[in-house]
Design a protein around this motif. Structure first.
Motif, mmCIF file in Angstrom:
data_model
loop_
_atom_site.group_PDB
_atom_site.id
_atom_site.type_symbol
_atom_site.label_atom_id
_atom_site.label_comp_id
_atom_site.label_asym_id
_atom_site.label_seq_id
_atom_site.Cartn_x
_atom_site.Cartn_y
_atom_site.Cartn_z
ATOM 1 N N PHE A 1 -9.018 58.724 17.589
ATOM 2 C CA PHE A 1 -8.944 58.901 16.144
ATOM 3 C C PHE A 1 -8.563 60.332 15.736
ATOM 4 O O PHE A 1 -8.411 60.609 14.542
ATOM 5 C CB PHE A 1 -10.293 58.538 15.499
ATOM 6 C CG PHE A 1 -10.576 57.060 15.497
ATOM 7 C CD1 PHE A 1 -10.243 56.279 14.402
ATOM 8 C CD2 PHE A 1 -11.164 56.456 16.588
ATOM 9 C CE1 PHE A 1 -10.491 54.928 14.402
ATOM 10 C CE2 PHE A 1 -11.420 55.105 16.605
ATOM 11 C CZ PHE A 1 -11.088 54.330 15.507
ATOM 12 N N SER A 2 -8.417 61.201 16.696
ATOM 13 C CA SER A 2 -8.206 62.635 16.356
ATOM 14 C C SER A 2 -6.802 63.132 16.620
ATOM 15 O O SER A 2 -6.481 64.273 16.285
ATOM 16 C CB SER A 2 -9.203 63.501 17.140
ATOM 17 O OG SER A 2 -8.978 63.396 18.536
ATOM 18 N N ASN A 3 -5.932 62.288 17.231
ATOM 19 C CA ASN A 3 -4.619 62.812 17.654
ATOM 20 C C ASN A 3 -3.454 62.149 16.927
ATOM 21 O O ASN A 3 -2.335 62.109 17.431
ATOM 22 C CB ASN A 3 -4.445 62.657 19.167
ATOM 23 C CG ASN A 3 -4.401 61.201 19.600
ATOM 24 O OD1 ASN A 3 -4.617 60.294 18.787
ATOM 25 N ND2 ASN A 3 -4.115 60.969 20.872
ATOM 26 N N VAL B 1 -14.373 64.131 7.719
ATOM 27 C CA VAL B 1 -15.402 64.989 8.291
ATOM 28 C C VAL B 1 -16.047 64.361 9.517
ATOM 29 O O VAL B 1 -16.161 64.983 10.577
ATOM 30 C CB VAL B 1 -16.473 65.312 7.232
ATOM 31 C CG1 VAL B 1 -17.595 66.156 7.844
ATOM 32 C CG2 VAL B 1 -15.848 66.046 6.049
ATOM 33 N N GLU B 2 -16.471 63.110 9.408
ATOM 34 C CA GLU B 2 -17.128 62.441 10.528
ATOM 35 C C GLU B 2 -17.045 60.936 10.344
ATOM 36 O O GLU B 2 -16.751 60.444 9.249
ATOM 37 C CB GLU B 2 -18.594 62.892 10.640
ATOM 38 C CG GLU B 2 -19.400 62.660 9.388
ATOM 39 C CD GLU B 2 -20.761 63.336 9.422
ATOM 40 O OE1 GLU B 2 -21.017 64.099 10.379
ATOM 41 O OE2 GLU B 2 -21.561 63.107 8.500
ATOM 42 N N VAL C 1 -12.113 62.729 14.518
ATOM 43 C CA VAL C 1 -11.565 62.140 13.302
ATOM 44 C C VAL C 1 -10.225 62.781 12.971
ATOM 45 O O VAL C 1 -9.919 63.888 13.422
ATOM 46 C CB VAL C 1 -12.529 62.330 12.115
ATOM 47 C CG1 VAL C 1 -13.797 61.506 12.318
ATOM 48 C CG2 VAL C 1 -12.871 63.791 11.913
ATOM 49 N N PRO C 2 -9.410 62.124 12.167
ATOM 50 C CA PRO C 2 -8.149 62.730 11.732
ATOM 51 C C PRO C 2 -8.403 63.806 10.690
ATOM 52 O O PRO C 2 -9.500 63.933 10.131
ATOM 53 C CB PRO C 2 -7.382 61.544 11.136
ATOM 54 C CG PRO C 2 -8.439 60.583 10.711
ATOM 55 C CD PRO C 2 -9.543 60.734 11.700
ATOM 56 N N GLU D 1 -6.910 52.883 13.538
ATOM 57 C CA GLU D 1 -6.147 53.510 14.608
ATOM 58 C C GLU D 1 -5.510 52.416 15.439
ATOM 59 O O GLU D 1 -6.200 51.554 15.968
ATOM 60 C CB GLU D 1 -7.076 54.356 15.483
ATOM 61 C CG GLU D 1 -6.416 55.554 16.163
ATOM 62 C CD GLU D 1 -5.440 55.172 17.251
ATOM 63 O OE1 GLU D 1 -4.449 55.883 17.441
ATOM 64 O OE2 GLU D 1 -5.680 54.151 17.918
ATOM 65 N N SER D 2 -4.209 52.399 15.526
ATOM 66 C CA SER D 2 -3.520 51.306 16.220
ATOM 67 C C SER D 2 -2.641 51.787 17.362
ATOM 68 O O SER D 2 -1.796 51.041 17.853
ATOM 69 C CB SER D 2 -2.667 50.503 15.222
ATOM 70 O OG SER D 2 -1.763 51.353 14.546
ATOM 71 N N ALA D 3 -2.829 53.029 17.810
ATOM 72 C CA ALA D 3 -1.998 53.563 18.882
ATOM 73 C C ALA D 3 -2.728 53.572 20.220
ATOM 74 O O ALA D 3 -2.505 52.719 21.073
ATOM 75 C CB ALA D 3 -1.514 54.976 18.518
#
Length: 357
Positions: free
Chosen positions: A348-350, A302-303, A297-298, A342-344
């Protein structure tokens, strides 16, 4: 938004419900194991119009991993058939079928109250009366799954009939309807004769609406089933069938009508497009990741659910409302809920995410 209400089932593609879906058969919901006999194919429309067979020797067989990882029901072409609990006796219908047959030859796929549909050499044909006339579409390849659809209105005769087999479409003006007292999947039936002209092949899913769907609704259902089973359709409105092919649903509009709210069995509803016009669509499907939690996650989150949805847009439908119903999964004492977009690159974490609370 995040909803707390209980889940309600809508039709394939988020189109329709028990009021306009006469019967919906989905082999994936049978809960059987490979080679099990099928004594009852449960209708999931909410109308309990199951397709049953009480005689063991006439029961078709459940087969797993038949098409794109999904199961199907196999008919032997000798005496297998399933009789519907209630006669499917609608003049106007829109029918969708995911099926295959191994060889050429005439056999009965659907024998309904007012419509009779056969498989035949290189295709599918539907017959109407006075005089008896065959309306055929000849693009079906033997031993290959494709999607067949049929749509017609409620008039007695001289009514538009639309057939589609894969990406091939044909338009006709049909003759008079049938008047059959019983509906059967996989055979024809006549009083005094019984069942005959049996279907040989497999059926993965079949849906019968009791109306002629508008073009947008038809296109959404067609694309939902095409994505699920990785078969062709036209127009092709969803590009992510290779990764997010589950519970594809959509909103859209054409000149003859629209589908403005779509909800399925994955706890997501989309609605309220701000500028939905003719030719505009938004379709969403998920990756079947499930409702466990992930820490990918960003910052500040948390989750999240492990399941990920992906959208495909045609035209300019504008902004939409996205609502999740939190009946599935379990988060650890959340202080708040959010939707992460997330559109990249799908990670979801980077970075590259937008969080809506």
């Amino acid at each position: 938004s995040i909803g707390q209400t209980s889940f309600g089932q809508d039709g394939p593609g988020g189109v329709g419900n028990s009021t306009n879906i006469e019967v919906w058969l989905d082999a994936d919901r049978l809960g059987l194991t490979n080679s099990d006999p099928v004594s009852s194919w449960t209708d999931v429309s909410g109308n309990s119009n199951n397709a049953d067979q009480g005689t063991a020797s006439f029961q078709p067989t459940f087969v797993t991993n038949e098409i794109n990882g999904f199961p199907a029901v196999s008919f032997d072409g000798v005496d297998d058939r399933l009789d519907f609990t209630t006669n499917v006796n609608n003049a106007a219908i829109t029918l969708f079928s995911i099926h295959k047959r191994p060889t050429d030859g005439l056999s009965t796929l659907f024998f309904l109250g007012q419509h009779v549909i056969y498989t035949q050499n290189n295709g599918v044909a539907t017959y109407y009366l006075t005089p008896t006339t065959k309306y055929a579409i000849g693009s079906h390849t033997n031993d290959t799954y494709q999607m067949f659809t049929q749509s017609t209105g409620s008039g007695a005769t001289g009514v538009s009939l639309e057939l589609q087999d894969g990406t091939t479409t044909k338009s006709f003006t049909r003759n008079a309807l049938w008047s059959n007292s019983q509906s059967v999947l996989g055979a024809r039936f006549a009083s005094g004769t019984g069942h005959y002209l049996f279907f040989e092949g497999e059926v993965a899913e079949a849906v019968v609406y009791n109306e002629e769907l508008n073009s947008a609704s038809y296109n959404i259902v067609s694309n939902s089933l095409a994505a699920k089973y990785n078969v062709s359709t036209t127009p092709d409105l969803y590009a992510y069938e290779g990764s997010h092919n589950h519970a594809v649903k959509g909103i859209g509009q054409e000149s003859d009508g629209s589908n403005t709210t779509a909800r399925g069995n994955d706890f997501l509803e989309i609605s309220n497009a701000s500028s939905l016009g003719d030719g505009d669509y938004l379709l969403v499907g998920h990756d079947n990741g499930g409702y466990a939690v992930s820490a990918s996650v960003p910052a500040g989150v948390v989750e999240r659910w492990t399941q990920v949805w992906r959208a495909d847009v045609t035209g300019s439908p504008g902004t939409i409302s996205v609502e999740f119903f939190l009946d599935a999964g379990s988060f650890a004492s959340p202080a708040n809920y959010a939707v992460i977009i997330e559109s990249a690159d799908g990670d979801f974490s980077n970075g590259g995410t937008v969080t809506h609370e």
